[in-house]
Design a protein around this motif. Structure first.
Motif, short mmCIF file in Angstrom:
data_model
loop_
_atom_site.label_atom_id
_atom_site.label_comp_id
_atom_site.label_asym_id
_atom_site.label_seq_id
_atom_site.Cartn_x
_atom_site.Cartn_y
_atom_site.Cartn_z
N MET A 231 0.83 -1.19 0.00
CA MET A 231 0.00 0.00 0.00
C MET A 231 0.87 1.24 0.00
N ASP A 232 0.54 2.17 -0.89
CA ASP A 232 1.24 3.44 -0.95
C ASP A 232 0.19 4.50 -1.25
N ALA A 233 -0.22 5.23 -0.23
CA ALA A 233 -1.29 6.21 -0.39
C ALA A 233 -0.90 7.36 -1.29
N ALA A 234 0.40 7.52 -1.58
CA ALA A 234 0.85 8.61 -2.43
C ALA A 234 0.92 8.20 -3.90
N ALA A 235 0.72 6.92 -4.21
CA ALA A 235 0.79 6.43 -5.58
C ALA A 235 -0.59 6.45 -6.22
N ASP A 236 -0.63 6.71 -7.51
CA ASP A 236 -1.90 6.85 -8.21
C ASP A 236 -2.62 5.50 -8.30
N VAL A 237 -3.94 5.56 -8.14
CA VAL A 237 -4.79 4.37 -8.21
C VAL A 237 -6.17 4.84 -8.64
N PRO A 238 -6.91 4.02 -9.40
CA PRO A 238 -8.24 4.46 -9.83
C PRO A 238 -9.20 4.61 -8.65
#
Length: 319
Positions: A231-238
């Motif tokens: 999990m990386d809350a700073a990485a883009d995800v739909p």
């Protein structure tokens, strides 16, 4: 063994995950209704005996943002479960390292004596071994209703130790060996992203390790050996919209927040609070109330972890 760096990711679009009702594109955000509370998670406190490089909730020997929950505070929720005939089957304990909380054995006994299952997430290091006598007593009395899930990020010590600390793999294995010898029901949690060779090879590696040491964990079983996505809350995800359920052929009932809630005690708070998810202890929008009844309302999927970990990653913390 070489350690392969993770591929670069795009930063999160700052317009995403801002409105609990609509996405950045103006579409209706997906929500998840509580279909029945089957798993109650308890965060015993964020303090941990080690500091991991990528801890899901930033636990460490210094982070006490979530204070130690007491047995008396948990008992109030267990009584609410009994009073309202809630369909809870299992109570899971997470942290931090749950065994740093001295009241954990009392909490486990309270849960198990009510006929519920108990699951403890632990690194199986010294704090767990400090409770050996209490654990053995619980195991003798309640048997397989008590499960301990040991964090072992990879089947090779180098990669595990890079995430946690040097020597932690050997200490975790020592604890896992002890649990197996004493006849405890044990599961293992690893990190899917640490297996550059792919999930099948990761499971084969764990299977070899378990066979060599006589550890009774079926590495092919996705519950007995859970491989969690990163999990990386700073990485883009739909963002997840209501249309995604049909597109992905996925039911919202399969997500953790359809059947689980988590109790936490914030540092300085007068009483515990109930959250929607084990992975979002610091985001106020996922704090649903002080009681299980108050926390029964639907949950908007308004965080990157909702998309990456649960909807797209397919992960679940319990069976």
């Amino acid at each position: 063994m070489s350690v392969i760096a993770a591929p670069a990711t795009r930063p999160l679009d700052p317009l995403k995950f801002r409105d609990p009702l609509v996405t950045a594109k103006g579409e209706t955000r997906a929500t998840v209704a509580l279909t029945g509370l089957r798993t109650l998670w308890v965060n015993t406190g964020t303090l941990c005996n080690i500091t991991c490089r990528n801890c899901y909730i930033e636990s460490s020997p210094r982070n006490d943002a979530l204070a130690y929950l007491t047995a008396a505070e948990l008992r109030g929720y267990l009584e609410e479960i009994a009073r309202d005939a809630l369909p809870v089957e299992e109570v899971g304990f997470t942290g931090g390292e749950p065994f740093l909380n001295r009241e954990l054995p009392e909490m486990l006994r309270d849960v198990l004596s009510r006929g519920l299952r108990a699951l403890v997430l632990t690194n199986a290091m010294k704090p767990m071994r400090n409770h050996a006598a209490a654990l053995l007593a619980l195991q003798r009395e309640f048997g397989e209703r008590l499960t301990l899930r040991v964090s072992l990020d990879h089947h090779e010590p180098l990669i595990h130790d890079l995430e946690r600390q040097e020597g932690s793999f050997a200490q975790a294995l020592e604890g896992l060996d002890w649990l197996a010898r004493q006849g405890f029901r044990v599961h293992v949690a690893g990190r899917a992203a640490f297996g550059a060779e792919g999930e099948a090879a990761m499971r084969e590696g764990f299977a070899r390790l378990f066979a060599e040491r006589g550890i009774p964990v079926d590495a092919r079983d996705p519950v007995a050996l859970m491989l969690f996505p990163e999990m990386d809350a700073a990485a883009d995800v739909p963002e997840i919209t209501t249309a995604c359920w049909g597109i992905l052929k996925k039911s919202p009932d399969s997500l953790m927040c359809a059947s689980a809630r988590m109790v936490v005690k914030r540092r300085g708070a007068e009483r515990p609070a109930v959250l929607a998810c084990t992975l979002l202890p610091y985001d106020p929008q996922f704090e649903l109330g002080a009681t299980l009844a108050e926390a029964s309302r639907p949950v908007p999927l308004n965080h990157p972890h909702c998309a990456r970990f649960c909807v797209l990653g397919g992960a679940a913390c319990s069976r």
